[in-house]
Design a protein around this motif. Structure first.
Motif, PDB file in Angstrom:
ATOM      1  N   HIS A  34       0.829  -1.199   0.000  1.00  0.00           N
ATOM      2  CA  HIS A  34       0.000   0.000   0.000  1.00  0.00           C
ATOM      3  C   HIS A  34       0.866   1.252   0.000  1.00  0.00           C
ATOM      4  N   ILE A  35       0.576   2.178  -0.906  1.00  0.00           N
ATOM      5  CA  ILE A  35       1.283   3.456  -0.927  1.00  0.00           C
ATOM      6  C   ILE A  35       0.283   4.546  -0.576  1.00  0.00           C
ATOM      7  N   SER A  36       0.492   5.192   0.580  1.00  0.00           N
ATOM      8  CA  SER A  36      -0.412   6.268   0.985  1.00  0.00           C
ATOM      9  C   SER A  36      -0.089   7.521   0.170  1.00  0.00           C
ATOM     10  N   SER A  37      -1.137   8.271  -0.185  1.00  0.00           N
ATOM     11  CA  SER A  37      -0.887   9.531  -0.889  1.00  0.00           C
ATOM     12  C   SER A  37      -0.342  10.555   0.105  1.00  0.00           C
ATOM     13  N   ALA A  38       0.396  11.529  -0.444  1.00  0.00           N
ATOM     14  CA  ALA A  38       0.982  12.562   0.425  1.00  0.00           C
ATOM     15  C   ALA A  38      -0.118  13.313   1.164  1.00  0.00           C
ATOM     16  N   ILE A  89      -4.219   5.928  15.791  1.00  0.00           N
ATOM     17  CA  ILE A  89      -4.056   6.528  14.461  1.00  0.00           C
ATOM     18  C   ILE A  89      -2.657   6.243  13.921  1.00  0.00           C
ATOM     19  N   VAL A  90      -1.634   6.374  14.797  1.00  0.00           N
ATOM     20  CA  VAL A  90      -0.252   6.142  14.343  1.00  0.00           C
ATOM     21  C   VAL A  90      -0.069   4.695  13.889  1.00  0.00           C
ATOM     22  N   VAL A  91      -0.497   3.734  14.712  1.00  0.00           N
ATOM     23  CA  VAL A  91      -0.246   2.336  14.331  1.00  0.00           C
ATOM     24  C   VAL A  91      -1.096   1.923  13.126  1.00  0.00           C
ATOM     25  N   THR A  92      -2.296   2.499  12.997  1.00  0.00           N
ATOM     26  CA  THR A  92      -3.174   2.079  11.890  1.00  0.00           C
ATOM     27  C   THR A  92      -2.731   2.657  10.556  1.00  0.00           C
ATOM     28  N   PHE A  93      -2.408   3.966  10.544  1.00  0.00           N
ATOM     29  CA  PHE A  93      -2.175   4.619   9.253  1.00  0.00           C
ATOM     30  C   PHE A  93      -0.709   4.949   8.972  1.00  0.00           C
ATOM     31  N   PHE A  94       0.101   5.243  10.024  1.00  0.00           N
ATOM     32  CA  PHE A  94       1.528   5.465   9.792  1.00  0.00           C
ATOM     33  C   PHE A  94       2.281   4.138   9.743  1.00  0.00           C
ATOM     34  N   MET A  95       1.896   3.210  10.637  1.00  0.00           N
ATOM     35  CA  MET A  95       2.570   1.913  10.651  1.00  0.00           C
ATOM     36  C   MET A  95       1.844   0.911   9.767  1.00  0.00           C
ATOM     37  N   ASN A  96       0.856   1.395   9.020  1.00  0.00           N
ATOM     38  CA  ASN A  96       0.216   0.641   7.936  1.00  0.00           C
ATOM     39  C   ASN A  96      -0.492  -0.641   8.362  1.00  0.00           C
ATOM     40  N   LEU A  97      -0.866  -0.765   9.640  1.00  0.00           N
ATOM     41  CA  LEU A  97      -1.539  -1.996  10.050  1.00  0.00           C
ATOM     42  C   LEU A  97      -2.861  -2.180   9.322  1.00  0.00           C
ATOM     43  N   TYR A  98      -3.462  -1.052   8.891  1.00  0.00           N
ATOM     44  CA  TYR A  98      -4.763  -1.123   8.214  1.00  0.00           C
ATOM     45  C   TYR A  98      -4.673  -1.963   6.947  1.00  0.00           C
ATOM     46  N   TRP A  99      -3.528  -1.867   6.253  1.00  0.00           N
ATOM     47  CA  TRP A  99      -3.377  -2.575   4.977  1.00  0.00           C
ATOM     48  C   TRP A  99      -2.487  -3.808   5.114  1.00  0.00           C
ATOM     49  N   ASP A 100      -1.988  -4.041   6.322  1.00  0.00           N
ATOM     50  CA  ASP A 100      -0.942  -5.036   6.517  1.00  0.00           C
ATOM     51  C   ASP A 100      -1.538  -6.412   6.813  1.00  0.00           C
ATOM     52  N   SER A 140       8.303   7.954  -0.498  1.00  0.00           N
ATOM     53  CA  SER A 140       9.297   8.289  -1.536  1.00  0.00           C
ATOM     54  C   SER A 140      10.006   7.032  -2.027  1.00  0.00           C
ATOM     55  N   ALA A 141      10.399   6.158  -1.071  1.00  0.00           N
ATOM     56  CA  ALA A 141      11.090   4.925  -1.460  1.00  0.00           C
ATOM     57  C   ALA A 141      10.178   4.055  -2.322  1.00  0.00           C
ATOM     58  N   GLN A 142       8.895   3.974  -1.920  1.00  0.00           N
ATOM     59  CA  GLN A 142       7.952   3.139  -2.674  1.00  0.00           C
ATOM     60  C   GLN A 142       7.774   3.658  -4.103  1.00  0.00           C
ATOM     61  N   LEU A 143       7.924   4.989  -4.261  1.00  0.00           N
ATOM     62  CA  LEU A 143       7.744   5.587  -5.588  1.00  0.00           C
ATOM     63  C   LEU A 143       9.068   5.727  -6.331  1.00  0.00           C
ATOM     64  N   ASN A 144      10.128   5.137  -5.743  1.00  0.00           N
ATOM     65  CA  ASN A 144      11.452   5.169  -6.365  1.00  0.00           C
ATOM     66  C   ASN A 144      12.048   6.576  -6.418  1.00  0.00           C
ATOM     67  N   GLN A 145      11.577   7.473  -5.545  1.00  0.00           N
ATOM     68  CA  GLN A 145      12.122   8.833  -5.510  1.00  0.00           C
ATOM     69  C   GLN A 145      13.201   8.890  -4.432  1.00  0.00           C
ATOM     70  N   ILE A 146      14.418   8.501  -4.839  1.00  0.00           N
ATOM     71  CA  ILE A 146      15.483   8.341  -3.845  1.00  0.00           C
ATOM     72  C   ILE A 146      15.905   9.694  -3.275  1.00  0.00           C
ATOM     73  N   LYS A 147      15.843  10.730  -4.114  1.00  0.00           N
ATOM     74  CA  LYS A 147      16.184  12.061  -3.623  1.00  0.00           C
ATOM     75  C   LYS A 147      15.206  12.499  -2.529  1.00  0.00           C
ATOM     76  N   GLY A 148      13.912  12.268  -2.783  1.00  0.00           N
ATOM     77  CA  GLY A 148      12.893  12.589  -1.777  1.00  0.00           C
ATOM     78  C   GLY A 148      13.082  11.782  -0.515  1.00  0.00           C
ATOM     79  N   LEU A 149      13.474  10.522  -0.678  1.00  0.00           N
ATOM     80  CA  LEU A 149      13.742   9.661   0.476  1.00  0.00           C
ATOM     81  C   LEU A 149      14.834  10.277   1.343  1.00  0.00           C
ATOM     82  N   ILE A 150      15.937  10.685   0.700  1.00  0.00           N
ATOM     83  CA  ILE A 150      17.067  11.239   1.464  1.00  0.00           C
ATOM     84  C   ILE A 150      16.665  12.550   2.138  1.00  0.00           C
TER      85      ILE A 150
END
Lengths: 100, 218
Positions: free
Chosen positions: A5-9, A53-64, B93-103
């Protein structure tokens, strides 16, 4: 490795801002004097929501894998067991403590 | 059953005892969660001490916590939450392969962790200046309670152990920066980032509980 899972910014910022907001609430509830023991209950309740909130969404347990959630719950359960059994002793002593 | 070609396709980061990258990643992550459970119980002992002594001396905790500065405690809470956000962004950033953003995100996290420790340092120095030391070295007269040293022993143990975790986290983050600069990480392989992130979030979670329990009693 494509199904991670990749969370949006935007989403991550939303989670962060909600945590900042709850931190503000944590401090703000001390301005209104809630009578004891409810001030402790409220403080711990808010902290638990924040931790959730931290463990569910930052530590990704929701999708894990659910097994990792199980590990966390087990850890917490044993922590409660530790406290519960300790308090069964310390709360019911006639002479609380020797010298410290 | 073209086994030889399957062997050739194995990426260099994949250890021979795993079937594929996903299995390796999930195993590492599960191992980290097991470690985090031991961390919860590690701090759990100190939380138990806190609960026992607070149940014995509730009035002491009310009095002594007023010596802690709520403003700087709040700032530090915000700093740590901010650093959790940047770690989450680093993983993204790592998941999106943006290594500069990661750093960049790792450097911001290191910076925030450093700010946290500097604030903590000034809080400690302020207390040492008043003679508030842990245990038998306690020499502060400002709290009218004969067991006043107990609150601060617990305070120093809990925030001290937490501080050690923050310092270790800074070390891990620097190690990630070095590895990222060497080009180790990609969207196909970022296990170390993910796992260090889990560790860092747990350090944040522990502070989320320490802050109201120590600073906001009154």
């Amino acid at each position: 490795m494509s199904d991670h899972h990749i969370s949006s910014a935007k989403f991550l910022w939303g989670v962060g801002i909600s945590l900042f907001f709850l931190t503000f609430i944590t401090v703000a509830v001390t301005w209104i004097q809630i009578p004891a023991p409810w001030n402790v209950v409220v403080a711990i309740a808010i902290a638990t929501v924040k931790a959730g909130i931290v463990v569910t969404f930052f530590m990704n347990l929701y999708w894990d894998a659910k097994f990792n959630t199980l590990l966390l719950i087990m850890g917490f359960a044993f922590f409660l067991l530790l406290i519960g059994i300790t308090l069964l002793d310390t709360l019911f002593r006639i002479d609380p403590i020797p010298s410290f | 059953m073209s086994e030889p070609s399957a062997v050739e396709e194995r990426p260099s980061h994949l250890k021979h005892y795993f079937v594929d990258s996903d299995q390796q990643f999930d195993s590492a992550k599960m191992g980290m969660w097991v470690f985090l459970v031991t961390e919860i119980l590690f701090f759990g002992g100190l939380f138990a001490a806190y609960i026992v002594y607070r149940s014995w001396y509730p009035e002491l905790f009310l009095m002594a916590s007023t010596e802690l500065d709520v403003f700087w405690g709040t700032v530090n809470t915000a700093v740590l939450i901010g650093s959790s956000l940047t770690v989450a962004m680093a993983i993204r950033s790592a998941q999106l392969n943006q290594i500069k953003g990661l750093i960049i995100n790792l450097w911001i996290t290191i910076g925030l962790a450093f700010v946290f420790m500097v604030i903590k340092y000034f809080e400690y120095v302020d207390k040492f200046g008043k003679g508030i030391f842990p245990g038998e070295y306690y020499a502060y007269e400002g709290i009218a309670h004969e067991k006043a040293n107990i609150f601060f022993s617990i305070y120093y143990m809990m925030t001290g152990l937490h501080g050690i975790h923050v310092i270790i986290g800074i070390g891990l983050m620097l190690w990630l920066v070095v590895k990222a600069k060497k080009g180790v990480f990609s969207s196909k392989y970022y296990t170390h980032v993910e796992i260090t992130g889990l560790y860092w979030h747990l350090v944040d979670v522990i502070w989320i509980f320490l802050f109201p329990l120590l600073y906001l009693i009154d």
